[in-house]
Each structure stands twice: as C-alpha cells, then as structure tokens.
Design an enzyme around this catalytic site. Structure first.
Site: not given
Length: 267
Positions: A46-47, A85, A115, A117, A184
């Site tokens: 999502d970066s 993501d 992925k 978070e 991270e």
C-alpha cells in the site's frame, strides 16, 4: 531457469539459513525486470499510495487500487512469490469482510498471499483468512496504517515492556497461522530476539541484520521518492538523474526540430 517460489520455499530459506530478498513492485514492466534479479518475494504494497499516487501516507489506498496494481504485476508471471497488501479498512471491520477482501486479492488480483498489519489483536483475522487456504504475511512494529496512534513514523519496541509486547505479538501471529512476519522500525536487538524465537521467517525493514530477510520500497532504493528518507533505506541508484537527463534531451531536441529525424519517420 528460476523455479516458482512458494511459501514452502520461503520457509525452507529460514530453515537453511538462506536470507530472503523482498522488494515492493507496482507495475508490469518493473515486475518483468525485477523478477530476473534474484528476488524471492514481490510485494504490491500500500506504499504505492505514497510513492506512485503522491499521498502523504498509506491510509487513502483502496482495495480497487491494490487489485489494479497486483493484477499488473501478476501479468508478468513472476517466479517470485507475489504478496499483496490488505489496505486500511479492508480487514479491520469484521472477519467476513476480511475474508472477502483477501479472496478478491487472490481471485481478481492474482496474489499468492496477502499481508496485513497488526499483532495479537488481529490473530482472529489471520486465522480466518488462513482457514480459507490463503497464506498470510503479518506485519508488526512500526505499522504505517497506525501512524495516528503512534504519533508518526516512530521506532517501536524501544522499552522493555514494549519489546515484550511485540515479542508476544509475534508468537501469537505465528500461532494464528501466518507464514511469515514483517518487522518494521524496531531495535536490531529486538529483531534478533523475535527472529530467534519464531520458527516462521522474519522480514526486516529497519529491524536490523538478524532478520531472516529484508524488504525495502523499490522507489527508495532507486532514488525516485524524496518525500521521506528513513535511516534504514540504502539508495542503490540515482534513477531520477538518468530520467531527468533523458527528458531534458528529448524536450531540447523537439524544441530545436532535431527530433523526429528521418530515421524516425515513415516514407
């Protein structure tokens, strides 16, 4: 010829002490180039919202945008494992929506794993998706979707209590069925401790050299994003300078009437 990498291969890399190389990727031509360069995992992160779309953070990124970019990367048929993501609000609200969105990334986007978070508070979500036979890569420590709670992009796990909480998160994630976890923005000693504790691979980004693998954003290592300069980023090329020179030469030749020349025209 490079063989197709699966989550089983990623686990073997940890078991054998082989480091795992992972980078973000958002488009077809980049995927074709990057897949020939010895990478084990491509992440449609999502970066993309920051480095491609110009957002200030990852929170505005939608499912439709991640699916679009994942589909583009998947068309390159990479031998690297393709992970996508799950963006903000695609899994946080309820398990049914989390399962549906994970399935969309696989069915509509072509992802081979997703992925998400979050730590111990998202183990039910991880288990629900894994129970659908969709591999899940977890992500703890500095989680960009939580920047407002964290007060910005700050190193996490610096105190003994915070470190113990992240270790507990990592263990819970493994128990829930995640096949790997991104660490991270944490102290390197904590990265080492978590990596030694877990049987699943750890992928570090600003978590030190002891992790089982590393991930960075492709635009950062190529010098194409000047919004942020995290300490953990190493720039491997200055592609901006190469691109600027090519564009300037093109513009100058058009203005001077030098392009197109005869060899670029049809008779």
């Amino acid at each position: 010829m490079k063989k197709k990498i699966t989550i089983l291969d990623v686990q073997k890399m940890k078991d054998n002490g082989e480091k795992i190389a992972m980078l973000t990727c958002y488009d077809y031509p980049s995927a074709r180039i990057m897949d020939e360069c010895g990478l084990d995992i491509l992440l449609v992160g999502d970066s993309v919202g920051v480095v491609v779309s110009g957002c200030d953070n990852t929170l505005p990124v939608t499912m439709e945008e991640i699916i679009y970019h994942t589909r583009a990367v998947a068309r390159a048929k990479p031998k690297s494992l393709l992970v996508a993501d799950m963006p903000f609000l695609s899994y946080q609200t309820d398990l049914r929506e989390a399962r549906l969105n994970a399935g969309r990334l696989v069915r509509d986007g072509g992802a081979e794993a997703v992925k998400l978070e979050g730590g111990e508070n998202f183990t039910d979500c991880i288990k629900a998706i894994v129970d659908m036979d969709i591999p899940v890569m977890a992500h703890i420590g500095l989680t960009p979707q939580s920047i407002h709670r964290m007060g910005g992009y700050r190193v996490q796990g610096k105190s003994e209590e915070a470190g113990e909480k992240l270790l507990a998160d990592a263990v819970a994630i493994q128990r829930a069925g995640a096949f790997s976890v991104v660490l991270e923005g944490i102290p390197r000693t904590l990265g080492r401790q978590i990596t030694a504790e877990l049987s699943i691979p750890t992928i570090g980004i600003g978590a030190g050299e002891y992790c089982d693998g590393q991930v960075l954003v492709i635009h950062d290592i190529l010098g194409l994003c000047e919004k942020y300069s995290p300490k953990f980023v190493k720039r491997y090329a200055d592609v901006k300078a190469v691109m600027s020179e090519a564009v300037r030469r093109y513009a100058a030749e058009v203005k001077a009437g030098e392009f197109p020349a005869e060899e670029h025209s049809f008779s």
